[in-house]
Design a protein around this motif. Structure first.
Motif, PDB file in Angstrom:
ATOM      1  N   GLY A   1      -0.462  -1.346   7.454  1.00 48.58           N
ATOM      2  CA  GLY A   1       0.668  -1.328   6.716  1.00 48.58           C
ATOM      3  C   GLY A   1       1.046   0.190   6.765  1.00 48.58           C
TER       4      GLY A   1
ATOM      5  N   GLY B   1       0.907  -2.602   1.543  1.00 49.29           N
ATOM      6  CA  GLY B   1       0.241  -3.359   2.069  1.00 49.29           C
ATOM      7  C   GLY B   1      -0.882  -4.276   1.561  1.00 49.29           C
ATOM      8  N   ALA B   2      -1.706  -3.624   0.529  1.00 49.23           N
ATOM      9  CA  ALA B   2      -2.816  -4.316  -0.388  1.00 49.23           C
ATOM     10  C   ALA B   2      -1.918  -5.113  -1.381  1.00 49.23           C
ATOM     11  CB  ALA B   2      -3.408  -3.086  -1.000  1.00 49.23           C
TER      12      ALA B   2
ATOM     13  N   ALA C   1       0.021  -7.506   4.873  1.00 45.28           N
ATOM     14  CA  ALA C   1       0.250  -5.953   4.943  1.00 45.28           C
ATOM     15  C   ALA C   1       0.993  -5.251   5.470  1.00 45.28           C
ATOM     16  CB  ALA C   1      -1.546  -5.666   5.246  1.00 45.28           C
TER      17      ALA C   1
ATOM     18  N   SER D   1      -0.760  -8.254   0.105  1.00 45.97           N
ATOM     19  CA  SER D   1      -1.910  -9.185   0.649  1.00 45.97           C
ATOM     20  C   SER D   1      -2.321  -9.933  -0.465  1.00 45.97           C
ATOM     21  CB  SER D   1      -3.246  -8.101   1.157  1.00 45.97           C
ATOM     22  OG  SER D   1      -2.705  -7.386   2.398  1.00 45.97           O
TER      23      SER D   1
END
Length: 274
Positions: free
Chosen positions: A122, A101-102, A178, A105
């Protein structure tokens, strides 16, 4: 057979639930200043100076409803997934989905470098994906729908909703990228993990295995340099090992009986000796 309550928690699911609720309680009571989000939320434009935030952002939530939704998903799907994967693999999978998810992003940095991403969405969406991949036809009751929905259709809807929202809801406060990162990295992880298990299982099946024979004393007339007897196969034992391996693939390592665990330990020990 030991009775297990339907509300019993597996180790990592229990720990993650406690950690998230404790952090949220501290957000609301002790650490109420903006410095908490500034220090621990994931900001794509500042990740080089705050390298820990791709992990810590998973434990921050913007509201109680945000926290409650994520923890309900973890509670209902996480226990079965952890039992299927095993606690150690489940922990790795959870954090890989959160890191995914990071990573996705980072796309937000193209337009809004100072945006902050928080929440376990996420990671828990990755857990929901694993559940749908392991038990695609499991019926899930979703309020307020009057009939159950199969797990695969529910997850496909969440993927489609996140993708649609990421494209057309650019001004939203929800980090849809995310969510997609959790789905994507979870899918890659499960495919890779399944391939590794299949190869290990195939290699295990093709290892030579010696018959079980009682130890005997060396005859005095037997020369010290006598060639060892080549190992032979034991078809009934191999059939039993295949059955146990199939059981692990279908219901996870936690479903094995003590006798089945001893069988695998005994076979592994003999393979190492050979």
């Amino acid at each position: 057979m030991r009775y297990q309550s339907s509300f019993a928690l597996t180790p990592w699911v229990r720990g993650l639930l406690i950690a998230n609720f404790v952090v949220f309680f501290l957000q609301m009571t002790v650490f109420t200043g903006p410095w908490l989000f500034d220090t621990f939320a994931f900001q794509p434009g500042r990740v080089l100076t705050r390298w820990w935030t791709p992990v810590t952002y998973m434990f921050l939530h913007g509201s109680f409803l945000h926290l409650l939704f994520n923890m309900l998903v973890l509670f209902f799907f996480g226990r079965a997934v952890e039992e299927r994967l095993g606690s150690r693999t489940f922990a790795s999978y959870y954090f890989v989905c959160g890191l995914g998810g990071a990573v996705l992003s980072y796309g937000l940095m193209l337009t809004t470098p100072s945006v902050a991403v928080i929440g376990a969405s996420g990671a828990v969406y990755g857990v929901a994906l694993a559940f749908a991949m392991f038990w695609p036809d499991m019926p899930i009751l979703v309020f307020p729908l009057p009939v159950p929905v199969k797990a695969k259709w529910l997850v496909m809807f969440l993927v489609g909703l996140s993708l649609f929202s990421a494209v057309f809801s650019t001004g939203s406060n929800v980090a849809h990228l995310a969510h997609l990162g959790g789905f994507l990295f979870g899918f890659i992880f499960l495919r890779a993990e399944g391939t590794v298990r299949a190869r290990a299982r195939e290699a295990f099946r093709h290892q030579p295995m010696a018959h079980v024979v009682p130890p005997r004393r060396r005859r005095r007339e037997e020369p010290e340099t006598a060639a060892p007897t080549p190992p032979s196969r034991d078809p009934p034992l191999y059939d039993e090992v295949d059955r146990v391996l199939d059981k692990i693939s279908q219901t996870g390592l936690a479903s094995l009986t003590p006798e089945e665990r001893r069988l695998l330990d005994d076979v592994s020990r003999r393979l190492r000796q050979n």
